[in-house]
Design a protein around this motif. Structure first.
Motif, PDB file in Angstrom:
ATOM      1  N   ASN A 163       0.756  -1.711  -0.148  1.00 38.55           N
ATOM      2  CA  ASN A 163      -0.610  -0.260  -0.387  1.00 38.55           C
ATOM      3  C   ASN A 163       0.599   1.250   0.055  1.00 38.55           C
ATOM      4  O   ASN A 163       0.517   2.444  -0.740  1.00 38.55           O
ATOM      5  CB  ASN A 163      -1.433  -0.255   1.134  1.00 38.55           C
ATOM      6  CG  ASN A 163      -1.437  -1.774   1.683  1.00 38.55           C
ATOM      7  OD1 ASN A 163      -1.829  -1.758   3.132  1.00 38.55           O
ATOM      8  ND2 ASN A 163      -2.578  -2.063   0.266  1.00 38.55           N
ATOM      9  N   TYR A 164       2.292   0.868   0.428  1.00 35.09           N
ATOM     10  CA  TYR A 164       3.050   2.658   0.909  1.00 35.09           C
ATOM     11  C   TYR A 164       4.254   1.656   0.408  1.00 35.09           C
ATOM     12  O   TYR A 164       4.867   1.243   0.883  1.00 35.09           O
ATOM     13  CB  TYR A 164       2.897   2.831   2.371  1.00 35.09           C
ATOM     14  CG  TYR A 164       1.086   3.211   2.841  1.00 35.09           C
ATOM     15  CD1 TYR A 164       0.729   4.650   2.751  1.00 35.09           C
ATOM     16  CD2 TYR A 164       0.475   2.680   3.902  1.00 35.09           C
ATOM     17  CE1 TYR A 164      -0.672   5.284   2.552  1.00 35.09           C
ATOM     18  CE2 TYR A 164      -1.032   2.838   3.214  1.00 35.09           C
ATOM     19  CZ  TYR A 164      -1.420   4.123   3.109  1.00 35.09           C
ATOM     20  OH  TYR A 164      -2.768   4.406   3.287  1.00 35.09           O
ATOM     21  N   ILE A 165       5.022   2.960  -0.162  1.00 33.66           N
ATOM     22  CA  ILE A 165       6.663   2.823  -0.686  1.00 33.66           C
ATOM     23  C   ILE A 165       7.059   4.165  -0.560  1.00 33.66           C
ATOM     24  O   ILE A 165       6.700   5.536  -1.019  1.00 33.66           O
ATOM     25  CB  ILE A 165       6.646   2.078  -1.945  1.00 33.66           C
ATOM     26  CG1 ILE A 165       5.631   1.086  -2.048  1.00 33.66           C
ATOM     27  CG2 ILE A 165       8.315   2.267  -2.576  1.00 33.66           C
ATOM     28  CD1 ILE A 165       6.304   0.618  -3.880  1.00 33.66           C
ATOM     29  N   ASP A 166       7.725   4.021   0.480  1.00 40.49           N
ATOM     30  CA  ASP A 166       8.702   5.853   0.888  1.00 40.49           C
ATOM     31  C   ASP A 166       9.871   4.985   0.360  1.00 40.49           C
ATOM     32  O   ASP A 166      11.086   3.555   1.072  1.00 40.49           O
ATOM     33  CB  ASP A 166       8.656   6.135   1.995  1.00 40.49           C
ATOM     34  CG  ASP A 166       7.876   6.496   2.362  1.00 40.49           C
ATOM     35  OD1 ASP A 166       6.952   7.189   1.451  1.00 40.49           O
ATOM     36  OD2 ASP A 166       7.073   6.331   3.810  1.00 40.49           O
ATOM     37  N   ILE A 167      10.589   5.236  -0.906  1.00 41.36           N
ATOM     38  CA  ILE A 167      12.066   5.702  -1.383  1.00 41.36           C
ATOM     39  C   ILE A 167      13.234   6.573  -0.706  1.00 41.36           C
ATOM     40  O   ILE A 167      12.390   7.524  -1.092  1.00 41.36           O
ATOM     41  CB  ILE A 167      12.492   5.178  -2.744  1.00 41.36           C
ATOM     42  CG1 ILE A 167      11.027   4.479  -3.458  1.00 41.36           C
ATOM     43  CG2 ILE A 167      13.631   5.497  -2.777  1.00 41.36           C
ATOM     44  CD1 ILE A 167      10.876   4.602  -4.847  1.00 41.36           C
ATOM     45  N   ARG A 394      12.614  -6.098   9.165  1.00 45.60           N
ATOM     46  CA  ARG A 394      11.396  -6.660   9.748  1.00 45.60           C
ATOM     47  C   ARG A 394      10.947  -5.613  10.392  1.00 45.60           C
ATOM     48  O   ARG A 394       9.735  -5.339  10.187  1.00 45.60           O
ATOM     49  CB  ARG A 394      11.123  -8.270   9.377  1.00 45.60           C
ATOM     50  CG  ARG A 394      11.990  -8.636   7.946  1.00 45.60           C
ATOM     51  CD  ARG A 394      11.555 -10.338   8.758  1.00 45.60           C
ATOM     52  NE  ARG A 394      12.646 -10.808   6.798  1.00 45.60           N
ATOM     53  CZ  ARG A 394      12.210 -11.454   5.689  1.00 45.60           C
ATOM     54  NH1 ARG A 394      10.085 -10.713   6.016  1.00 45.60           N
ATOM     55  NH2 ARG A 394      12.572 -11.551   5.178  1.00 45.60           N
ATOM     56  N   ASN A 395      11.576  -4.699  10.689  1.00 49.39           N
ATOM     57  CA  ASN A 395      11.064  -3.764  11.955  1.00 49.39           C
ATOM     58  C   ASN A 395      11.388  -2.480  11.812  1.00 49.39           C
ATOM     59  O   ASN A 395      11.664  -2.454  12.851  1.00 49.39           O
ATOM     60  CB  ASN A 395      11.249  -4.316  13.021  1.00 49.39           C
ATOM     61  CG  ASN A 395      10.063  -3.191  14.525  1.00 49.39           C
ATOM     62  OD1 ASN A 395       8.743  -2.667  13.751  1.00 49.39           O
ATOM     63  ND2 ASN A 395      10.075  -3.477  15.809  1.00 49.39           N
ATOM     64  N   PRO A 396      10.902  -2.156  10.352  1.00 52.78           N
ATOM     65  CA  PRO A 396      11.838   0.051  10.067  1.00 52.78           C
ATOM     66  C   PRO A 396      11.043   0.499  10.731  1.00 52.78           C
ATOM     67  O   PRO A 396       9.911   0.929  11.067  1.00 52.78           O
ATOM     68  CB  PRO A 396      11.883  -0.418   8.754  1.00 52.78           C
ATOM     69  CG  PRO A 396      10.787  -0.879   7.984  1.00 52.78           C
ATOM     70  CD  PRO A 396      10.217  -1.992   9.116  1.00 52.78           C
ATOM     71  N   VAL A 397      11.764   1.979  10.758  1.00 51.08           N
ATOM     72  CA  VAL A 397      11.480   3.104  11.496  1.00 51.08           C
ATOM     73  C   VAL A 397      10.356   3.897  10.464  1.00 51.08           C
ATOM     74  O   VAL A 397      11.239   3.797   9.251  1.00 51.08           O
ATOM     75  CB  VAL A 397      12.465   4.032  12.291  1.00 51.08           C
ATOM     76  CG1 VAL A 397      12.058   5.091  12.300  1.00 51.08           C
ATOM     77  CG2 VAL A 397      12.477   3.513  13.410  1.00 51.08           C
ATOM     78  N   LEU A 398       9.224   4.476   9.936  1.00 52.80           N
ATOM     79  CA  LEU A 398       8.829   4.490   9.259  1.00 52.80           C
ATOM     80  C   LEU A 398       8.371   6.227   9.071  1.00 52.80           C
ATOM     81  O   LEU A 398       9.132   6.751  10.024  1.00 52.80           O
ATOM     82  CB  LEU A 398       7.491   4.071   9.658  1.00 52.80           C
ATOM     83  CG  LEU A 398       6.481   2.540   9.657  1.00 52.80           C
ATOM     84  CD1 LEU A 398       5.741   2.505   9.945  1.00 52.80           C
ATOM     85  CD2 LEU A 398       7.180   2.004   7.957  1.00 52.80           C
ATOM     86  N   VAL A 399       8.143   6.650   8.248  1.00 55.37           N
ATOM     87  CA  VAL A 399       8.784   8.002   7.891  1.00 55.37           C
ATOM     88  C   VAL A 399       6.892   8.633   7.706  1.00 55.37           C
ATOM     89  O   VAL A 399       6.191   8.055   7.629  1.00 55.37           O
ATOM     90  CB  VAL A 399       9.011   8.065   5.986  1.00 55.37           C
ATOM     91  CG1 VAL A 399       9.628   9.415   5.550  1.00 55.37           C
ATOM     92  CG2 VAL A 399      10.788   7.807   6.038  1.00 55.37           C
ATOM     93  N   ASP A 400       7.190   9.310   8.368  1.00 50.16           N
ATOM     94  CA  ASP A 400       5.498   9.962   8.901  1.00 50.16           C
ATOM     95  C   ASP A 400       5.239  11.025   7.937  1.00 50.16           C
ATOM     96  O   ASP A 400       5.786  10.907   6.917  1.00 50.16           O
ATOM     97  CB  ASP A 400       5.840  11.006  10.368  1.00 50.16           C
ATOM     98  CG  ASP A 400       6.433  11.884  10.121  1.00 50.16           C
ATOM     99  OD1 ASP A 400       6.564  12.197   9.369  1.00 50.16           O
ATOM    100  OD2 ASP A 400       6.935  12.223  11.275  1.00 50.16           O
TER     101      ASP A 400
END
Length: 400
Positions: A163-167, A394-400
């Motif tokens: 659903n979401y990709i942050d490059i 498998r448990n990354p910090v996400l970008v808000d």
């Protein structure tokens, strides 16, 4: 004999050529063709004694379709690897069509007179390439390129839908200059000074240049400021990756770079509009490119690492899931191996791998395709083998 023609002899091309020569089993012959033949000859002289790959060189104007056709017909390569400028994608594609030769590039076409890069011009070739029975592989660099392969791999092995990709593209390298660009200054500055954009719910959302800033802690590099930019792979990934709701691209920049860029913008030096100077027409950005350090010269003085990858959020077996795929590359290690900094290395290695996929028939379908439309597995294996090993979180910090 399997042969590849490489058009271009800059920083990225030099890395790809080194890698082809390391991979002589596939690249039995290569031709290096560029506007400046002396650069091709110098590279041949350096590499030929240590490789089984038979290297030839030629002079060619990549803006001239007839010249390109004549050279392709005389050398008869299995694939043409375009590492010239994005402005020349279409002339090289025309020559490949005329000679029924496979085509690979690392960056999508952009017109010389407007800083707008999108795939529509190259996608318009789909039917003609299909009818000719040849493949055009678009965007076989790192971003675009590996980021697309990462996305296809994540969808194949980790998710039912993404659903979401942050490059995230982080360059933690330091070259010691007050201001320099890590790849072609003309392309780099056009990219950075353009408006940002991302895709949300199937629509482009436009932002002012550098308007959206986030801070992220990158493994191997540390905490860096990163800014949302428009980037070409957003357009193809949004179409080709199942379930996409939002896709964004962030790149890190230091404060010194941004301050210098702002000053140059304010005085008109980043403009692509021609001006008259002492009775002749010049383009300010092209003049600026001429006075800035050549990116190919940054290798010996650049220290630090890059960290480039994709954070995915989606669903697997009905449950929410996050997954981060990335590569860390060391500038000095790259320089020791192939005489370049990591920015050229991270683009040049996937360029060689993309050409290899086509030449070995591991990727084989007629038409024009973005890299994520092929099976990612052999490419992922090749990244580990040829110098760009990937890591998973498998448990990354996400970008808000």
């Amino acid at each position: 004999m399997k042969k590849c023609m490489i058009i271009g002899c800059g920083g990225v091309a030099s890395v790809a050529i080194h890698k082809c020569c390391q991979n002589s089993e596939v690249f039995e012959g290569i031709m290096i063709a560029s506007r400046t033949k002396s650069k091709c000859d110098a590279l041949k002289e350096k590499l030929q004694p240590n490789t089984k790959t038979i290297i030839e060189t030629a002079q060619v104007d990549a803006d001239n379709v007839d010249e390109l056709i004549a050279l392709i017909e005389s050398y008869k390569p299995d694939v043409v690897l375009n590492l010239a400028l994005p402005y020349q994608d279409l002339t090289i594609m025309d020559a490949c069509l005329a000679t029924k030769t496979h085509y690979v590039d690392t960056a999508n076409y952009e017109p010389l007179d407007t800083a707008k890069f999108e795939y529509k011009w190259q996608w318009a070739y789909r039917e003609r390439f299909e009818k000719a029975g040849i493949t055009a592989l678009l965007g076989s660099g790192f971003d675009p390129g590996v980021t697309g392969v990462f996305s296809a791999y994540a969808l194949k092995h980790e998710f039912d839908e993404i659903n979401y990709i942050d490059i995230l593209d982080c360059n933690g390298g330091d070259h010691g200059y007050p201001f320099a660009t890590n790849f072609n200054p003309e392309i780099n500055i056009r990219e950075v000074s353009a408006k940002g954009s991302y895709i949300e719910n199937g629509k482009w959302v436009e932002t002012e240049p550098m308007e959206i800033k986030r801070v992220y802690n990158f493994k191997g590099v540390g905490e860096k400021d990163m800014y949302l930019l428009h980037h070409e792979e957003l357009e193809s990934l949004a179409l080709n990756i199942k379930g996409i709701k939002r896709i964004r691209f962030f790149m890190t920049f230091g404060q010194s770079y941004l301050t210098h860029l702002k000053c140059l913008e304010n005085v008109g030096m980043t403009s692509i509009e021609p001006i008259m100077y002492e009775g002749r027409e010049i383009v300010p950005l092209q003049f600026l490119k001429a006075v800035l350090p050549d990116p190919a010269s940054l290798g010996p003085r650049t220290v630090g690492k890059t960290n480039i990858g994709c954070i995915f959020q989606g669903k697997k077996d009905g449950k929410d899931k996050t997954y981060y795929l990335y590569n860390i590359c060391d500038h000095q290690e790259c320089y020791k191996e192939v005489g370049s900094q990591a920015i050229s290395y991270t683009t040049g290695v996937p360029a060689m791998i993309g050409a290899m996929m086509i030449m070995t028939g591991q990727w084989n379908k007629a038409g024009v395709y973005n890299i994520e439309e092929f099976d990612p597995d052999p490419f992922m294996d090749a990244l580990n083998k040829w110098g760009l090993p990937w890591e998973e979180d498998r448990n990354p910090v996400l970008v808000d």
